[in-house]
Scaffold this motif. Structure first.
Motif, PDB file in Angstrom:
ATOM      1  N   LYS A 250      -3.316 -31.200 -18.959  1.00  0.00           N
ATOM      2  CA  LYS A 250      -2.334 -32.270 -18.759  1.00  0.00           C
ATOM      3  C   LYS A 250      -1.243 -31.796 -17.789  1.00  0.00           C
ATOM      4  CE  LYS A 250       1.033 -35.173 -21.186  1.00  0.00           C
ATOM      5  NZ  LYS A 250       1.666 -35.510 -22.487  1.00  0.00           N
ATOM      6  N   ALA A 251      -0.783 -30.556 -17.986  1.00  0.00           N
ATOM      7  CA  ALA A 251       0.254 -30.004 -17.114  1.00  0.00           C
ATOM      8  C   ALA A 251      -0.250 -29.906 -15.674  1.00  0.00           C
ATOM      9  CB  ALA A 251       0.699 -28.637 -17.621  1.00  0.00           C
ATOM     10  N   ASP A 252      -1.511 -29.464 -15.517  1.00  0.00           N
ATOM     11  CA  ASP A 252      -2.101 -29.372 -14.167  1.00  0.00           C
ATOM     12  C   ASP A 252      -2.174 -30.739 -13.499  1.00  0.00           C
ATOM     13  OD1 ASP A 252      -2.438 -26.630 -14.077  1.00  0.00           O
ATOM     14  OD2 ASP A 252      -4.430 -26.693 -15.010  1.00  0.00           O
ATOM     15  N   SER A 253      -2.507 -31.765 -14.286  1.00  0.00           N
ATOM     16  CA  SER A 253      -2.606 -33.116 -13.730  1.00  0.00           C
ATOM     17  C   SER A 253      -1.243 -33.599 -13.224  1.00  0.00           C
ATOM     18  CB  SER A 253      -3.133 -34.090 -14.794  1.00  0.00           C
ATOM     19  OG  SER A 253      -4.441 -33.739 -15.193  1.00  0.00           O
ATOM     20  N   ILE A 309       8.753 -25.962  -6.500  1.00  0.00           N
ATOM     21  CA  ILE A 309       8.262 -26.278  -7.838  1.00  0.00           C
ATOM     22  C   ILE A 309       7.181 -25.272  -8.226  1.00  0.00           C
ATOM     23  CG2 ILE A 309       7.069 -28.008  -9.254  1.00  0.00           C
ATOM     24  CD1 ILE A 309       8.306 -30.156  -7.472  1.00  0.00           C
ATOM     25  N   THR A 310       7.280 -24.744  -9.451  1.00  0.00           N
ATOM     26  CA  THR A 310       6.279 -23.770  -9.914  1.00  0.00           C
ATOM     27  C   THR A 310       5.012 -24.474 -10.368  1.00  0.00           C
ATOM     28  OG1 THR A 310       6.968 -23.831 -12.229  1.00  0.00           O
ATOM     29  CG2 THR A 310       8.138 -22.300 -10.785  1.00  0.00           C
ATOM     30  N   LYS A 311       3.930 -23.728 -10.377  1.00  0.00           N
ATOM     31  CA  LYS A 311       2.726 -24.184 -11.058  1.00  0.00           C
ATOM     32  C   LYS A 311       2.983 -24.077 -12.571  1.00  0.00           C
ATOM     33  CE  LYS A 311      -0.566 -22.805  -7.468  1.00  0.00           C
ATOM     34  NZ  LYS A 311      -1.748 -21.960  -7.146  1.00  0.00           N
ATOM     35  N   PRO A 312       2.209 -24.757 -13.390  1.00  0.00           N
ATOM     36  CA  PRO A 312       2.404 -24.634 -14.842  1.00  0.00           C
ATOM     37  C   PRO A 312       2.264 -23.179 -15.290  1.00  0.00           C
ATOM     38  CG  PRO A 312       0.973 -26.495 -14.354  1.00  0.00           C
ATOM     39  CD  PRO A 312       1.152 -25.750 -13.055  1.00  0.00           C
ATOM     40  N   PHE A 313       3.205 -22.736 -16.142  1.00  0.00           N
ATOM     41  CA  PHE A 313       3.133 -21.374 -16.702  1.00  0.00           C
ATOM     42  C   PHE A 313       3.476 -21.451 -18.184  1.00  0.00           C
ATOM     43  CE2 PHE A 313       7.499 -21.907 -15.321  1.00  0.00           C
ATOM     44  CZ  PHE A 313       8.270 -21.312 -16.317  1.00  0.00           C
ATOM     45  N   ALA A 314       2.950 -20.478 -18.934  1.00  0.00           N
ATOM     46  CA  ALA A 314       3.053 -20.536 -20.394  1.00  0.00           C
ATOM     47  C   ALA A 314       4.147 -19.632 -20.933  1.00  0.00           C
ATOM     48  CB  ALA A 314       1.726 -20.158 -21.021  1.00  0.00           C
ATOM     49  N   THR A 315       4.793 -20.108 -22.005  1.00  0.00           N
ATOM     50  CA  THR A 315       5.636 -19.285 -22.873  1.00  0.00           C
ATOM     51  C   THR A 315       5.209 -19.618 -24.298  1.00  0.00           C
ATOM     52  OG1 THR A 315       7.405 -20.907 -23.198  1.00  0.00           O
ATOM     53  CG2 THR A 315       7.564 -19.509 -21.238  1.00  0.00           C
ATOM     54  N   SER A 316       5.887 -19.077 -25.262  1.00  0.00           N
ATOM     55  CA  SER A 316       5.539 -19.366 -26.653  1.00  0.00           C
ATOM     56  C   SER A 316       5.829 -20.813 -27.026  1.00  0.00           C
ATOM     57  CB  SER A 316       6.317 -18.430 -27.588  1.00  0.00           C
ATOM     58  OG  SER A 316       7.708 -18.572 -27.374  1.00  0.00           O
ATOM     59  N   TYR A 317       6.606 -21.495 -26.196  1.00  0.00           N
ATOM     60  CA  TYR A 317       6.964 -22.890 -26.490  1.00  0.00           C
ATOM     61  C   TYR A 317       5.945 -23.892 -25.942  1.00  0.00           C
ATOM     62  CZ  TYR A 317      11.486 -20.888 -27.643  1.00  0.00           C
ATOM     63  OH  TYR A 317      12.476 -20.140 -28.201  1.00  0.00           O
ATOM     64  N   GLY A 318       5.222 -23.493 -24.893  1.00  0.00           N
ATOM     65  CA  GLY A 318       4.279 -24.405 -24.258  1.00  0.00           C
ATOM     66  C   GLY A 318       4.143 -24.090 -22.783  1.00  0.00           C
ATOM     67  N   TYR A 319       3.675 -25.083 -22.021  1.00  0.00           N
ATOM     68  CA  TYR A 319       3.577 -24.915 -20.571  1.00  0.00           C
ATOM     69  C   TYR A 319       4.787 -25.580 -19.901  1.00  0.00           C
ATOM     70  CZ  TYR A 319      -1.092 -22.974 -20.746  1.00  0.00           C
ATOM     71  OH  TYR A 319      -2.168 -22.139 -20.982  1.00  0.00           O
ATOM     72  N   HIS A 320       5.295 -24.905 -18.858  1.00  0.00           N
ATOM     73  CA  HIS A 320       6.485 -25.381 -18.145  1.00  0.00           C
ATOM     74  C   HIS A 320       6.155 -25.589 -16.672  1.00  0.00           C
ATOM     75  CE1 HIS A 320       9.111 -23.779 -21.472  1.00  0.00           C
ATOM     76  NE2 HIS A 320       8.094 -22.931 -21.567  1.00  0.00           N
ATOM     77  N   ILE A 321       6.754 -26.606 -16.085  1.00  0.00           N
ATOM     78  CA  ILE A 321       6.810 -26.749 -14.629  1.00  0.00           C
ATOM     79  C   ILE A 321       8.291 -26.812 -14.287  1.00  0.00           C
ATOM     80  CG2 ILE A 321       6.254 -28.176 -12.630  1.00  0.00           C
ATOM     81  CD1 ILE A 321       3.883 -29.313 -14.184  1.00  0.00           C
ATOM     82  N   VAL A 322       8.725 -25.921 -13.413  1.00  0.00           N
ATOM     83  CA  VAL A 322      10.160 -25.793 -13.126  1.00  0.00           C
ATOM     84  C   VAL A 322      10.441 -26.076 -11.659  1.00  0.00           C
ATOM     85  CG1 VAL A 322      12.094 -24.166 -13.008  1.00  0.00           C
ATOM     86  CG2 VAL A 322      10.588 -24.160 -14.999  1.00  0.00           C
ATOM     87  N   LYS A 323      11.513 -26.815 -11.421  1.00  0.00           N
ATOM     88  CA  LYS A 323      11.985 -27.092 -10.063  1.00  0.00           C
ATOM     89  C   LYS A 323      13.338 -26.406  -9.888  1.00  0.00           C
ATOM     90  CE  LYS A 323      13.339 -30.842  -6.904  1.00  0.00           C
ATOM     91  NZ  LYS A 323      13.467 -32.322  -6.742  1.00  0.00           N
ATOM     92  N   ARG A 324      13.453 -25.593  -8.840  1.00  0.00           N
ATOM     93  CA  ARG A 324      14.735 -24.948  -8.550  1.00  0.00           C
ATOM     94  C   ARG A 324      15.659 -25.944  -7.853  1.00  0.00           C
ATOM     95  NH1 ARG A 324      15.950 -19.424  -4.963  1.00  0.00           N
ATOM     96  NH2 ARG A 324      17.667 -20.339  -3.774  1.00  0.00           N
ATOM     97  N   LEU A 325      16.866 -26.135  -8.408  1.00  0.00           N
ATOM     98  CA  LEU A 325      17.846 -27.051  -7.819  1.00  0.00           C
ATOM     99  C   LEU A 325      18.887 -26.309  -6.980  1.00  0.00           C
ATOM    100  CD1 LEU A 325      18.417 -29.406 -10.886  1.00  0.00           C
ATOM    101  CD2 LEU A 325      16.836 -29.703  -8.973  1.00  0.00           C
ATOM    102  N   SER A 326      19.350 -25.177  -7.503  1.00  0.00           N
ATOM    103  CA  SER A 326      20.321 -24.379  -6.740  1.00  0.00           C
ATOM    104  C   SER A 326      20.397 -22.974  -7.313  1.00  0.00           C
ATOM    105  CB  SER A 326      21.710 -25.028  -6.772  1.00  0.00           C
ATOM    106  OG  SER A 326      22.248 -24.992  -8.081  1.00  0.00           O
TER     107      SER A 326
END
Length: 644
Positions: A250-253, A309-326
């Motif tokens: 789902k994150a990849d999509s 924007i990062t590709k999906p990456f995992a932590t213990s909470y789930g998968y994250h996609i992060v966008k750097r704003l500043s």
């Protein structure tokens, strides 16, 4: 010989005191230090120091004469002035209730540490609050063994080491904290970590909950502060690998949609499971090292550019996609004013400020000469705690002999009576969950009373505070006596004003001037419309009335130098060009009549100028009277020293 020595000592002391007196006025004196303090606050830029000092000396001595006259009239006892002074005192006093040097040390320490992040491993040996002596010994031995082994080469087998010691002695715990920085951990731990060298281990730190050990395994330049937005695809509790794989798909999509133009904020609202941020486009508050877990931070801090924007990456909470704003880097200039201000604000809100407060408390104990009265024993004081707690009948408490006895004294002879101690005990009944001992209560009582005494007598101990209060008080007194002797008198003395006008008529003439209408409009379009209507012959008052408050007009005679765009005038009836203010309002002028220079002003036209000149005349006359009443004598020797 003895008498000669005493005489010489007194003479030299008197001479030294006089040497610091710059000038006297009547029975009063002003020191060189006081004068310099005032002069340096208003110091003009000049190459002629002596001329500048003498001119300011004239101004300052006149000021002191006026204040002295106000003092003689006891204007400082006026209710409004007393209120204003006390109100000002309460506003500024907190600025002086700290050790500035200790504060600067804390700020510098924090600023230095802020430039470096440290990767630390954390080991702990818990100690139960109800532990037996035997259990306490086991915990101690576990911490000792853990420290010894960590100092040796364990090849990073920390989990195995902790497991073995737990089995042999007592439970041990281990965690990789990740990188930490200033203010991200308790100050006590921060001190230990920043004073532990790379690849070294800190000695066990005993606390109420057990022992703490830190190992520093890496260091880096501080990463600064980051602003990001995220999409979280959360793992449900106890998610198996198949579930996690479905979430990854789902994150990849969604990542693919983002790559093809899907707005990140819109994606957060639709897809993110982070209910704290999804409605705000996924934006997180600005953060730095130590805020989130190491896997998350390592990925975020690796993003190179804003809007990446990062590709999906995992932590213990789930998968994250992060966008750097500043990203805001830590300033390299440690003297940067805004950086130091920010660090100071953090220090003031952090527990480390207590170290400065403790030092300040100890310092004022010495300054004030605080001591417990020798005739009152600790046993007598502490016995009162139990008796008052058991019987809080105020009538009986007020009859105790200690009420009228002094129990604390200061070097000026001031004493705190036992009644205050009894009152303090009564107001601090023990809390069952965390009762204070008699000794702890006494410590709080003494701190409170020393600080209260210090605040009430701060002028004795802090010259800067004394001068600030003196300056404010004298300023209020000066305003009051100037109002009485000069300002009100000049403005209400119509006979004196007219007499002054007639005697100095030649000083009240017009420069080149004009009768004008001044229009102030809310914006450009309103001004353009108004000008068009006026040029078409519509009366100015009609234009103003129909503007719904968007135009204001005024008329009067002004010197051309006072008016904007006066150089554009050709003749009466002309309009000036527009003048636009920073707030967007626009003004322009219509010139009704033009007048040549040197035309005589009437008394009415000159009244404002006459009042100002008459005030100056009255003030000079008053100063001459004051100088006769309080003769000013300058110590030329001290003045000459000031020129060196």
């Amino acid at each position: 010989m003895k008498h000669l020595i005493i005489f010489c000592s007194i003479f030299l002391t008197t001479l030294s005191t006089f040497a610091q007196t710059l000038f006297t006025y009547g029975k009063n004196q002003t020191s060189k230090q006081e004068f310099f303090r005032a002069y340096n606050k208003n110091k003009p830029t000049t190459s002629n120091t002596e001329k500048s000092l003498r001119e300011y000396l004239e101004l300052y001595s006149n000021f002191k004469l006026k204040v002295n006259a106000a003092q003689d009239l006891r204007l400082d006892t006026i209710a409004q002035i007393k209120y204003d002074v006390e109100n000002f005192r309460s506003q500024v006093i907190e600025n002086y209730l700290s050790d500035e040097q200790a504060m600067q040390t804390l700020v510098k320490e924090a600023a230095d540490r802020t430039t470096k992040d440290i990767h630390v491993l954390y080991f702990s040996v818990p100690l139960a609050s109800n532990a037996t002596p035997a259990d306490t010994l086991k915990v101690y031995n576990a911490a000792k063994e853990l420290f010894t082994n960590l100092k040796a080469d364990t090849k990073g087998l920390y989990n195995e080491l902790v497991s073995n010691i737990s089995a042999t002695y007592s439970l041990c715990k281990f965690s990789d904290v990740g990188f930490v920085t200033t203010f991200s951990i308790p100050y006590q731990f921060e001190n230990i970590i920043y004073n532990t060298k790379l690849n070294e281990v800190s000695a066990p730190l005993k606390s109420a909950k057990g022992y703490n050990i830190f190992k520093v395994i890496d260091q880096r330049q501080a990463v600064g502060k980051w602003k990001i937005a995220q999409l979280l695809f959360a793992f449900p509790p106890k998610a198996d690998e198949a579930t996690k794989l479905t979430i990854l798909h789902k994150a990849d999509s969604v990542y693919g949609l983002l790559q093809h133009g899907l707005n990140f904020a819109d994606a957060a609202k639709v897809y993110s499971d982070d209910r704290m941020t999804n409605l705000s486009g996924g934006e997180l508050p600005e953060f730095g090292t130590g805020k989130y877990n190491i896997e998350f931070e390592n990925t975020v801090f690796g993003i190179k550019n804003d809007n990446d924007i990062t590709k999906p990456f995992a932590t213990s909470y789930g998968y994250h996609i992060v966008k750097r704003l500043s990203h805001t880097a830590i300033p390299t200039d440690k003297l940067d004013a805004s950086f130091l201000y920010e660090v100071k604000q953090k220090v003031l809100q952090d527990a480390r400020i207590n170290t400065e407060k403790e030092k300040f408390a100890k310092d004022i104990i010495v300054k004030t000469g605080f001591k417990k009265v020798a005739t009152i024993s600790d046993k007598e004081l502490f016995a009162l705690v139990d008796s008052v707690f058991k019987n809080v009948d105020s009538k009986k408490t007020n009859l105790l002999p200690i009420n009228k006895k002094g129990i604390i004294s200061f070097k000026d002879g001031t004493q705190i009576k036992g009644a205050e101690w009894l009152k303090f005990i009564t107001n601090n009944k023990p809390v069952e969950t965390n009762p204070l001992s008699a000794n702890e209560l006494w410590s709080l009582f003494t701190k409170e009373n020393v600080l209260d005494y210090y605040k009430k007598n701060l002028e004795k101990y802090n010259p800067d505070f004394k001068y600030q209060m003196q300056e404010f008080k004298e300023g209020n007194m000066l305003f009051e006596i100037m109002e009485r002797n000069v300002w009100s008198k000049a403005s209400t003395d119509t006979v004196g004003l007219k007499k002054h006008y007639e005697a100095n008529k030649q000083n009240y003439t017009w420069a080149a001037s004009a009768n004008v209408l001044v229009f102030n409009c809310s914006n450009d379009s309103v001004a353009t419309s108004a000008l068009t209507q006026l040029q078409n012959g519509i009366a100015w008052n009609v234009v103003v009335e129909k503007s719904n408050g968007q135009i204001q007009a005024d008329s009067g005679r002004y010197e051309l130098a006072q008016l904007n765009n006066s150089n554009t005038i050709q003749k009466a009836g002309e309009f000036s060009s527009f003048s636009k203010s920073t707030d967007g309002t626009v003004s322009f002028i219509k010139y009704l009549n033009l007048y040549s220079t040197n035309m005589q002003r009437s008394f009415v036209e000159a009244r404002g100028l006459v009042i100002n000149d008459y005030q100056n005349e009255l003030e000079q006359q008053w100063i001459q009277i004051l100088r006769k009443k309080y003769p000013v004598k300058l110590n030329e020797a001290v003045f000459k020293e000031m020129l060196k």
